[in-house]
Design an enzyme around this catalytic site. Structure first.
Site, PDB file in Angstrom:
ATOM      1  CE  LYS A   1      -9.665   4.109   4.588  1.00 48.58           C
ATOM      2  NZ  LYS A   1      -9.650   4.059   6.170  1.00 48.58           N
TER       3      LYS A   1
ATOM      4  CG  HIS B   1      -4.325  -3.346   2.936  1.00 48.72           C
ATOM      5  ND1 HIS B   1      -3.145  -2.922   3.521  1.00 48.72           N
ATOM      6  CD2 HIS B   1      -4.649  -2.118   2.502  1.00 48.72           C
ATOM      7  CE1 HIS B   1      -2.910  -1.799   3.477  1.00 48.72           C
ATOM      8  NE2 HIS B   1      -3.616  -1.040   2.916  1.00 48.72           N
TER       9      HIS B   1
ATOM     10  CB  SER C   1      -8.097   0.266   3.466  1.00 48.07           C
ATOM     11  OG  SER C   1      -8.260   1.194   4.398  1.00 48.07           O
TER      12      SER C   1
ATOM     13  CB  CYS D   1      -0.996  -0.140   1.215  1.00 46.48           C
ATOM     14  SG  CYS D   1      -2.566   1.105   0.932  1.00 46.48           S
TER      15      CYS D   1
ATOM     16  CD  GLU E   1      -2.251  -6.477   4.238  1.00 49.55           C
ATOM     17  OE1 GLU E   1      -1.902  -5.349   4.720  1.00 49.55           O
ATOM     18  OE2 GLU E   1      -2.031  -6.849   3.240  1.00 49.55           O
TER      19      GLU E   1
ATOM     20  NE  ARG F   1      -8.639   4.471  11.489  1.00 46.59           N
ATOM     21  CZ  ARG F   1      -8.012   4.051  10.659  1.00 46.59           C
ATOM     22  NH1 ARG F   1      -6.859   3.400  10.816  1.00 46.59           N
ATOM     23  NH2 ARG F   1      -8.189   4.384   9.288  1.00 46.59           N
TER      24      ARG F   1
END
Length: 331
Positions: A156, A227, A184, A135, A229, A241
């Site tokens: 985003k 991502h 993300s 990323c 992972e 968050r």
């Protein structure tokens, strides 16, 4: 006859003993490093995610950039389990994974760790068989290597997206031509700019652009904008968050729901909370955010593909290491 047989006469010729073959020494285990630049709140989770994908058949070592700001608890963890990035050159690594970090500055070259990071990029180009950039680390690496600027997006990009193979490569062996991948990020790399500088785009999407690309020179560099992972609940935790940051005034806009991620019932509950939060913005409202187990995401359909991608990468590292060792032996 027995005497003749015993002496090797009368047609019983003596034969040489069969040759003895020494078993080849097993290849040494791969030595993989993880340079973990994630913020304190995601440091251990990221460590766990990549440890799962890399597996237990390698020697995995952890490193950190001292210039990434840390709180006392994260610093204590790093001091116990991590080595500084200055130890990379003497660690005997075959390959390295470099994570991104939450952006703090408008420009990557203004981040406090950028000088240390670019020093690592210069080293891995010759010092490892392969490096995988995740990323924001991918964004910073191509900026340093080829001056390719990331582009800010209006909102985003968050969710799970179908990404299609655009080029045959051993990294994608055994994978379906279209794979779901979590993304993300606030920024994007221009595909045309990557191609113009000689990068090979391996997987992409019309909706989100480039997912996976490589630069194959003396060291294979692998770049991920997504991502793979991520664990099942990672996007949910990021969404929670970001809502907290909206409620306490740290961000101006309410975050969009991660796309293609939540079940329909969960999305309906979260949309109802979003409407309420936009009308009655207050930090105390965070206590009314629907519980994680009451708003489940869909099953993590990307994880099998992520595991295969990393197995393919480790197999490439092993094969390229063998070629490099053979070449050095001849030289």
């Amino acid at each position: 006859m027995l005497e003749h047989a015993a002496s090797g006469e009368a047609g019983f010729a003596e034969t040489a003993p069969p040759p003895r073959f020494e078993a080849a020494a097993p290849a040494p285990r791969l030595r993989i490093g993880l340079l973990n630049n994630m913020p304190d709140t995601a440091l251990v989770q990221t460590e766990r995610q990549f440890r799962r994908l890399i597996g237990g058949d390698v020697e995995l070592s952890f490193f950190s950039l001292a210039s990434v700001p840390r709180g006392p608890l994260a610093r204590a963890h790093l001091d116990r389990f991590y080595a500084p990035h200055t130890a990379l050159a003497s660690a005997g690594l075959d390959a390295l994974v470099i994570t991104g970090s939450e952006p703090k500055a408008a420009r990557l070259d203004a981040e406090p760790y950028y000088a240390d990071f670019t020093g690592v990029v210069d080293w891995v180009a010759q010092g490892t068989v392969s490096t995988l950039f995740s990323c924001l680390a991918a964004h910073a690496a191509v900026l340093h290597l080829d001056g390719i600027e990331r582009r800010p997006m209006a909102t985003k990009l968050s969710g799970v997206y179908s990404c299609a193979t655009s080029r045959v490569h051993p990294l994608l062996a055994g994978l379906s031509p279209v794979m779901p991948v979590p993304h993300s990020r606030w920024n994007d790399l221009p595909e045309a700019g990557l191609l113009a500088k000689g990068y090979a785009v391996l997987r992409r999407s019309d909706a989100i652009g480039v997912d996976l690309f490589v630069r194959d020179a003396s060291s294979l560099m692998v770049f991920l904008q997504g991502h793979p992972e991520y664990e099942t609940d990672t996007l949910a935790r990021e969404y929670r968050r970001d809502i907290g940051r909206f409620l306490d005034g740290s961000r101006d806009t309410f975050p969009d729901l991660p796309e293609n991620y939540y079940t329909d019932d969960a999305a309906a509950q979260l949309d109802a909370f979003a409407d309420r939060a936009r009308r009655h913005r207050a930090p105390a409202l965070h206590a009314d955010f629907p519980a994680m187990d009451a708003t489940p995401p869909r099953p993590a359909a990307w994880q099998d593909g992520a595991a295969r991608l990393f197995r393919n990468w480790l197999a490439l590292v092993a094969a390229n290491r063998a070629l490099r060792m053979a070449s050095e032996a001849v030289a």
